[in-house]
Design an enzyme around this catalytic site. Sequence first.
Site, PDB file in Angstrom:
ATOM      1  N   LYS A 180       0.810  -1.216   0.000  1.00 22.46           N
ATOM      2  CA  LYS A 180       0.000   0.000   0.000  1.00 22.46           C
ATOM      3  C   LYS A 180       0.845   1.269   0.000  1.00 22.46           C
ATOM      4  O   LYS A 180       0.558   2.228  -0.719  1.00 22.46           O
ATOM      5  CB  LYS A 180      -0.939  -0.017   1.209  1.00 22.46           C
ATOM      6  CG  LYS A 180      -2.021  -1.097   1.127  1.00 22.46           C
ATOM      7  CD  LYS A 180      -2.936  -1.058   2.334  1.00 22.46           C
ATOM      8  CE  LYS A 180      -4.014  -2.126   2.231  1.00 22.46           C
ATOM      9  NZ  LYS A 180      -4.928  -2.106   3.407  1.00 22.46           N
ATOM     10  N   ARG A 259      12.100   0.414   7.366  1.00 19.48           N
ATOM     11  CA  ARG A 259      12.748  -0.104   8.558  1.00 19.48           C
ATOM     12  C   ARG A 259      14.248   0.125   8.456  1.00 19.48           C
ATOM     13  O   ARG A 259      14.850  -0.087   7.407  1.00 19.48           O
ATOM     14  CB  ARG A 259      12.457  -1.606   8.739  1.00 19.48           C
ATOM     15  CG  ARG A 259      11.042  -1.923   9.174  1.00 19.48           C
ATOM     16  CD  ARG A 259      10.776  -1.440  10.590  1.00 19.48           C
ATOM     17  NE  ARG A 259       9.407  -1.688  11.025  1.00 19.48           N
ATOM     18  CZ  ARG A 259       8.417  -0.806  10.931  1.00 19.48           C
ATOM     19  NH1 ARG A 259       8.638   0.396  10.410  1.00 19.48           N
ATOM     20  NH2 ARG A 259       7.207  -1.105  11.357  1.00 19.48           N
ATOM     21  N   ASP A 283      14.050   8.281   7.379  1.00 18.05           N
ATOM     22  CA  ASP A 283      13.123   8.456   8.497  1.00 18.05           C
ATOM     23  C   ASP A 283      13.329   7.341   9.513  1.00 18.05           C
ATOM     24  O   ASP A 283      12.800   7.401  10.618  1.00 18.05           O
ATOM     25  CB  ASP A 283      11.666   8.443   7.992  1.00 18.05           C
ATOM     26  CG  ASP A 283      10.676   8.876   9.064  1.00 18.05           C
ATOM     27  OD1 ASP A 283      10.960   9.867   9.772  1.00 18.05           O
ATOM     28  OD2 ASP A 283       9.610   8.231   9.200  1.00 18.05           O
TER      29      ASP A 283
END
Length: 354
Positions: A180, A259, A283
């Site tokens: 998604k 991750r 991030d």
Amino acid sequence: MTNTIEFIILKEKKDCELFNRRTVTMKILFFDTKNYDKDSFEKQIANYPEIEMDYLKTDLAPKTAPLAKGYDAVCAFVSSDVGAETMTVLHEAGVKLILMRCAGFNNVDMDKAKEYGIRVMRVPGYSPEAVAEHAMALALEVNRRLHKAYVKVRENDFSLGGLMGFNFYQKTAGIVGTGKIGAAMAKICRGFGMKVIAYDVYQNPDLADFVEYVTLDELLAQSDLISLHCPLMDSTYHLINKDTIAKMKDGVILVNTSRGGLVKTNDLIDGIRARKFFGVGLDVYEEETKNVFENRSDEILEHSTTARLLSFPNVMITSHQGFFTEEALTAISQTTLDNAMTFLKGETNENEVK
């Protein structure tokens, strides 16, 4: 007369069942609570009268897991320690359900969960657009050196030295993982007029009109922008390493909002020093566990890797904030509480980790 008595008995039985249904409660202990977490869940909890929730600021770990005694479930996050030791303590405390208010579950010892009969449920898709938009924001930021531009202008320096970027229009975006979030990122890249290629074990049919699936080696060699959107598993651990970095184009932009373990940090640093990357936007990163959502500005960090990354002018790091929008927080709280209700009813859904 008999019919009347039978009617009364049936009515009393039905009333009793309704009463029991109304009074059944599920107690959940919420770990690592931030103000925005509590605000978001408290807005939803009124819609779930069967559920009681208590909040702790401390995170879930072996030493804090005993606090869950007397609770049916615990609510944990990506930074929580839900390893074997924690799982054993939760089992001894009588916990039957772990609610992960995030998509990832690589920090959960699923073998122990199965052994103890503890069910694990997660939030696989809270707001794909939130993370994808942040990924593109990081890509744009490192491309146009916005962090440097901001600092220069604050110092009344309006020169353009060190701020040269390149157009994304008609360049190639490589999306690794087209679930998604990856699909949302692919659509954003298409909107920028980029050619979009992708690598995934499973091809997403919704992207067939504009995404070309290629091998990982082909993606690495062709992409001007590489964005990682795959889960962390044994097969993806350190997916980005010295060998895969060597196969990339010179001057590539790498973005990771998935991750930290997908990227071998020391190899990434070597690649940055070798000027392989035009820019890197992260991030998530390998050392982030203790840093996630915490203010550590008065501390000396134990490791130097984060500081080394921040020392490079073409690297931008944010604090695992890709998910952090109002819409995403609402979706996380609703899905987490729906998962709890599914468990309470003795049912299952697609959010359960098998």
